[in-house]
Design a protein around this motif. Structure first.
Motif, PDB file in Angstrom:
ATOM      1  N   ASP A 170      30.929 -55.683  22.730  1.00 31.28           N
ATOM      2  CA  ASP A 170      30.915 -54.345  22.142  1.00 31.28           C
ATOM      3  C   ASP A 170      31.567 -54.401  20.764  1.00 31.28           C
ATOM      4  OD1 ASP A 170      30.838 -51.669  21.580  1.00 31.28           O
ATOM      5  OD2 ASP A 170      31.810 -51.010  23.442  1.00 31.28           O
ATOM      6  N   SER A 171      30.749 -54.513  19.736  1.00 35.07           N
ATOM      7  CA  SER A 171      31.251 -54.608  18.364  1.00 35.07           C
ATOM      8  C   SER A 171      30.794 -53.395  17.568  1.00 35.07           C
ATOM      9  CB  SER A 171      30.756 -55.890  17.698  1.00 35.07           C
ATOM     10  OG  SER A 171      31.246 -57.039  18.379  1.00 35.07           O
ATOM     11  N   VAL A 172      31.646 -52.975  16.635  1.00 35.55           N
ATOM     12  CA  VAL A 172      31.371 -51.781  15.833  1.00 35.55           C
ATOM     13  C   VAL A 172      31.453 -52.136  14.357  1.00 35.55           C
ATOM     14  CG1 VAL A 172      31.986 -49.374  15.417  1.00 35.55           C
ATOM     15  CG2 VAL A 172      32.446 -50.400  17.655  1.00 35.55           C
ATOM     16  N   PHE A 173      30.477 -51.657  13.599  1.00 39.36           N
ATOM     17  CA  PHE A 173      30.377 -51.946  12.173  1.00 39.36           C
ATOM     18  C   PHE A 173      30.238 -50.644  11.403  1.00 39.36           C
ATOM     19  CE2 PHE A 173      28.340 -55.068  14.875  1.00 39.36           C
ATOM     20  CZ  PHE A 173      29.029 -56.227  14.555  1.00 39.36           C
ATOM     21  N   ALA A 174      30.527 -50.688  10.106  1.00 36.51           N
ATOM     22  CA  ALA A 174      30.503 -49.457   9.314  1.00 36.51           C
ATOM     23  C   ALA A 174      29.922 -49.711   7.933  1.00 36.51           C
ATOM     24  CB  ALA A 174      31.911 -48.894   9.195  1.00 36.51           C
ATOM     25  N   LEU A 175      29.460 -48.622   7.328  1.00 36.69           N
ATOM     26  CA  LEU A 175      28.958 -48.652   5.957  1.00 36.69           C
ATOM     27  C   LEU A 175      29.382 -47.355   5.276  1.00 36.69           C
ATOM     28  CD1 LEU A 175      27.182 -49.915   3.716  1.00 36.69           C
ATOM     29  CD2 LEU A 175      25.252 -48.650   4.688  1.00 36.69           C
ATOM     30  N   PRO A 176      30.358 -47.412   4.357  1.00 38.61           N
ATOM     31  CA  PRO A 176      30.728 -46.209   3.606  1.00 38.61           C
ATOM     32  C   PRO A 176      29.736 -45.986   2.467  1.00 38.61           C
ATOM     33  CG  PRO A 176      32.149 -48.042   2.992  1.00 38.61           C
ATOM     34  CD  PRO A 176      31.229 -48.561   4.055  1.00 38.61           C
ATOM     35  N   LEU A 177      29.289 -44.743   2.312  1.00 37.51           N
ATOM     36  CA  LEU A 177      28.306 -44.413   1.286  1.00 37.51           C
ATOM     37  C   LEU A 177      28.814 -43.286   0.400  1.00 37.51           C
ATOM     38  CD1 LEU A 177      25.020 -44.294   3.421  1.00 37.51           C
ATOM     39  CD2 LEU A 177      25.732 -46.152   1.904  1.00 37.51           C
ATOM     40  N   GLY A 178      28.478 -43.383  -0.875  1.00 40.07           N
ATOM     41  CA  GLY A 178      28.659 -42.272  -1.788  1.00 40.07           C
ATOM     42  C   GLY A 178      27.284 -41.760  -2.160  1.00 40.07           C
ATOM     43  N   THR A 179      27.206 -40.582  -2.740  1.00 34.97           N
ATOM     44  CA  THR A 179      25.912 -40.045  -3.138  1.00 34.97           C
ATOM     45  C   THR A 179      25.864 -39.877  -4.648  1.00 34.97           C
ATOM     46  OG1 THR A 179      26.713 -37.797  -2.722  1.00 34.97           O
ATOM     47  CG2 THR A 179      25.479 -38.863  -0.967  1.00 34.97           C
ATOM     48  N   LYS A 180      24.749 -40.263  -5.240  1.00 31.56           N
ATOM     49  CA  LYS A 180      24.536 -40.119  -6.667  1.00 31.56           C
ATOM     50  C   LYS A 180      24.155 -38.676  -6.984  1.00 31.56           C
ATOM     51  CE  LYS A 180      22.778 -44.866  -6.919  1.00 31.56           C
ATOM     52  NZ  LYS A 180      21.631 -45.736  -7.268  1.00 31.56           N
ATOM     53  N   ALA A 181      24.027 -38.386  -8.267  1.00 33.57           N
ATOM     54  CA  ALA A 181      23.639 -37.037  -8.683  1.00 33.57           C
ATOM     55  C   ALA A 181      22.277 -36.664  -8.109  1.00 33.57           C
ATOM     56  CB  ALA A 181      23.608 -36.947 -10.200  1.00 33.57           C
ATOM     57  N   SER A 182      21.419 -37.677  -7.902  1.00 33.75           N
ATOM     58  CA  SER A 182      20.095 -37.437  -7.336  1.00 33.75           C
ATOM     59  C   SER A 182      20.131 -37.163  -5.848  1.00 33.75           C
ATOM     60  CB  SER A 182      19.194 -38.649  -7.596  1.00 33.75           C
ATOM     61  OG  SER A 182      19.724 -39.793  -6.942  1.00 33.75           O
ATOM     62  N   GLY A 183      21.291 -37.406  -5.235  1.00 40.84           N
ATOM     63  CA  GLY A 183      21.412 -37.229  -3.795  1.00 40.84           C
ATOM     64  C   GLY A 183      21.185 -38.497  -3.010  1.00 40.84           C
ATOM     65  N   LEU A 184      20.742 -39.583  -3.679  1.00 44.83           N
ATOM     66  CA  LEU A 184      20.512 -40.845  -2.984  1.00 44.83           C
ATOM     67  C   LEU A 184      21.836 -41.537  -2.678  1.00 44.83           C
ATOM     68  CD1 LEU A 184      17.462 -42.245  -4.992  1.00 44.83           C
ATOM     69  CD2 LEU A 184      17.451 -41.280  -2.682  1.00 44.83           C
ATOM     70  N   PRO A 185      21.998 -42.067  -1.459  1.00 47.00           N
ATOM     71  CA  PRO A 185      23.253 -42.726  -1.104  1.00 47.00           C
ATOM     72  C   PRO A 185      23.338 -44.137  -1.652  1.00 47.00           C
ATOM     73  CG  PRO A 185      21.743 -42.785   0.744  1.00 47.00           C
ATOM     74  CD  PRO A 185      21.058 -41.996  -0.337  1.00 47.00           C
ATOM     75  N   HIS A 186      24.557 -44.612  -1.861  1.00 47.74           N
ATOM     76  CA  HIS A 186      24.773 -45.988  -2.300  1.00 47.74           C
ATOM     77  C   HIS A 186      26.070 -46.500  -1.677  1.00 47.74           C
ATOM     78  CE1 HIS A 186      27.992 -44.871  -5.215  1.00 47.74           C
ATOM     79  NE2 HIS A 186      27.319 -43.737  -5.246  1.00 47.74           N
ATOM     80  N   PRO A 187      26.153 -47.809  -1.361  1.00 45.27           N
ATOM     81  CA  PRO A 187      27.362 -48.351  -0.734  1.00 45.27           C
ATOM     82  C   PRO A 187      28.582 -48.199  -1.632  1.00 45.27           C
ATOM     83  CG  PRO A 187      25.528 -49.875  -0.521  1.00 45.27           C
ATOM     84  CD  PRO A 187      25.083 -48.816  -1.491  1.00 45.27           C
ATOM     85  N   VAL A 188      29.718 -47.949  -1.007  1.00 46.47           N
ATOM     86  CA  VAL A 188      30.990 -47.821  -1.712  1.00 46.47           C
ATOM     87  C   VAL A 188      31.968 -48.818  -1.107  1.00 46.47           C
ATOM     88  CG1 VAL A 188      32.933 -46.297  -2.209  1.00 46.47           C
ATOM     89  CG2 VAL A 188      30.602 -45.391  -2.240  1.00 46.47           C
ATOM     90  N   ARG A 189      32.698 -49.510  -1.959  1.00 51.38           N
ATOM     91  CA  ARG A 189      33.658 -50.492  -1.475  1.00 51.38           C
ATOM     92  C   ARG A 189      34.887 -49.805  -0.894  1.00 51.38           C
ATOM     93  NH1 ARG A 189      31.988 -55.677  -0.572  1.00 51.38           N
ATOM     94  NH2 ARG A 189      30.498 -56.285  -2.171  1.00 51.38           N
ATOM     95  N   CYS A 190      35.218 -50.182   0.334  1.00 55.22           N
ATOM     96  CA  CYS A 190      36.486 -49.759   0.923  1.00 55.22           C
ATOM     97  C   CYS A 190      36.781 -50.707   2.074  1.00 55.22           C
ATOM     98  CB  CYS A 190      36.458 -48.301   1.346  1.00 55.22           C
ATOM     99  SG  CYS A 190      35.929 -47.946   3.025  1.00 55.22           S
ATOM    100  N   SER A 191      38.033 -50.805   2.452  1.00 55.26           N
ATOM    101  CA  SER A 191      38.426 -51.731   3.514  1.00 55.26           C
ATOM    102  C   SER A 191      38.273 -51.057   4.871  1.00 55.26           C
ATOM    103  CB  SER A 191      39.880 -52.158   3.312  1.00 55.26           C
ATOM    104  OG  SER A 191      40.746 -51.059   3.554  1.00 55.26           O
ATOM    105  N   PRO A 192      38.211 -51.855   5.947  1.00 54.88           N
ATOM    106  CA  PRO A 192      38.156 -51.256   7.286  1.00 54.88           C
ATOM    107  C   PRO A 192      39.319 -50.309   7.557  1.00 54.88           C
ATOM    108  CG  PRO A 192      37.566 -53.578   7.402  1.00 54.88           C
ATOM    109  CD  PRO A 192      38.026 -53.323   6.000  1.00 54.88           C
ATOM    110  N   ALA A 193      40.499 -50.646   7.027  1.00 57.04           N
ATOM    111  CA  ALA A 193      41.666 -49.791   7.241  1.00 57.04           C
ATOM    112  C   ALA A 193      41.511 -48.454   6.528  1.00 57.04           C
ATOM    113  CB  ALA A 193      42.921 -50.503   6.747  1.00 57.04           C
ATOM    114  N   GLU A 194      40.771 -48.440   5.433  1.00 57.44           N
ATOM    115  CA  GLU A 194      40.581 -47.213   4.657  1.00 57.44           C
ATOM    116  C   GLU A 194      39.409 -46.365   5.158  1.00 57.44           C
ATOM    117  OE1 GLU A 194      42.051 -48.927   0.295  1.00 57.44           O
ATOM    118  OE2 GLU A 194      39.945 -49.142   0.924  1.00 57.44           O
ATOM    119  N   PHE A 195      38.596 -46.920   6.063  1.00 59.45           N
ATOM    120  CA  PHE A 195      37.352 -46.251   6.437  1.00 59.45           C
ATOM    121  C   PHE A 195      37.599 -44.907   7.116  1.00 59.45           C
ATOM    122  CE2 PHE A 195      33.770 -45.464   9.334  1.00 59.45           C
ATOM    123  CZ  PHE A 195      32.730 -45.463   8.408  1.00 59.45           C
ATOM    124  N   ALA A 196      38.607 -44.820   7.980  1.00 61.77           N
ATOM    125  CA  ALA A 196      38.872 -43.562   8.691  1.00 61.77           C
ATOM    126  C   ALA A 196      39.196 -42.439   7.718  1.00 61.77           C
ATOM    127  CB  ALA A 196      40.016 -43.749   9.685  1.00 61.77           C
TER     128      ALA A 196
END
Length: 289
Positions: free
Chosen positions: A186-212
């Protein structure tokens, strides 16, 4: 019956046959790979209707019952209205009704989700090995869909068919994904996303500790898991669940529109991913594990 109609009859028969094949084939792919999601299905149904209407505006498709350009214009309006309404349909907050898993510790509530599962009689240790070592090179269909999705997001480069285990890139955060918790079953993975002005999402750098704490306007949290479970009848079940949460209303509306369009491709990628795991587990030999 004139000579022209006689000549056109085989062409019409071929067109109907191709349409039937496309409908049956597409229906099978949707039934097997894309769990029903009303807003997404309606979005794509509207697109298909609009496309047929555009073709009929150029030349009325009588064999489809669209005998005039006036009918085609009405059909185009219906298709555009259906797609627009479905894509912008408000999303709500959900909580899983299934038994509690590790993913609930990281994202118990979400706006969008998808769940897929597959079963095999391969030994569970081979299945676990397969979930860890399957690669993009094992999934050409998924690679094609991921390339299309990257291009839709403005990334024109084609990712290489990497034969290294997919989880290596997740551990190194090369693709923006990160490991939140990793165990054999049972493994869990994450992807933090930001949104551009167009509304399209893009990956954002952050650590697992910062994800919450990755919350606020313009931010989207994506969490997915891979679970392996031994069932009573000797089968091994592999599942993957994806959950997505956008915190503020504006970002939620923008992501909802994006999600309704990409959902079928996302679901097919995950279905192909599970199939590749199962295929790897079933062809493995004891010497490989």
């Amino acid at each position: 019956m004139n000579a022209k109609n006689v000549r056109l009859r085989p062409l019409r028969a071929a067109a109907y046959a191709l349409l039937a094949v496309a409908v049956i084939g597409g229906g099978w792919v949707l039934w097997r790979s894309v769990p029903f999601d009303l807003p997404s299905y309606a979005t794509w149904a509207g697109l298909v209707v609009a496309l047929v209407a555009i073709v009929s505006l150029l030349k009325p498709q009588r064999w489809l019952g669209i005998a005039t350009r006036g009918r085609a214009a009405i059909l185009l309006l219906v298709g555009v209205a259906l797609t627009t309404t479905a894509a912008l349909w408000p999303s709500s907050l959900h909580r899983s009704a299934r038994e509690k898993h590790r993913i609930d510790d990281f994202l118990p509530e979400y706006n969008f989700a998808e769940y897929h599962e597959a079963r095999t009689r391969a030994p569970i240790d081979r299945v676990i090995e397969a979930t860890r070592n399957v690669s993009v090179a094992d999934m050409p269909t998924a690679r094609l869909l991921m390339t299309i999705r990257r291009m839709a997001g403005g990334h024109l480069s084609v990712p290489p068919a990497d034969s290294k285990p997919w989880i290596n890139d997740v551990r190194d955060q090369k693709t923006g994904f990160m490991v939140l918790e990793e165990s054999e079953r049972d493994s869990v993975f994450a992807l933090p996303l930001g949104t551009k002005a167009s509304g399209l999402p893009h990956p954002v750098r952050c650590s697992p500790a910062e994800f919450a704490g990755f919350t606020g306007p313009g931010k989207v949290r994506v969490v997915f898991d891979v679970r392996v479970a031994q069932e009573d009848d000797g089968l091994v079940r592999v599942t993957t669940e994806t959950r997505i949460l956008a915190d503020d209303p504006e970002t939620r509306r923008a992501f909802a529109c994006y999600w309704r369009f990409i959902y079928p491709g996302s679901a097919i990628i995950r279905r192909v991913w599970l199939d590749a795991m199962i295929a790897r587990a079933e062809r493995a030999t004891p010497s490989e594990t």
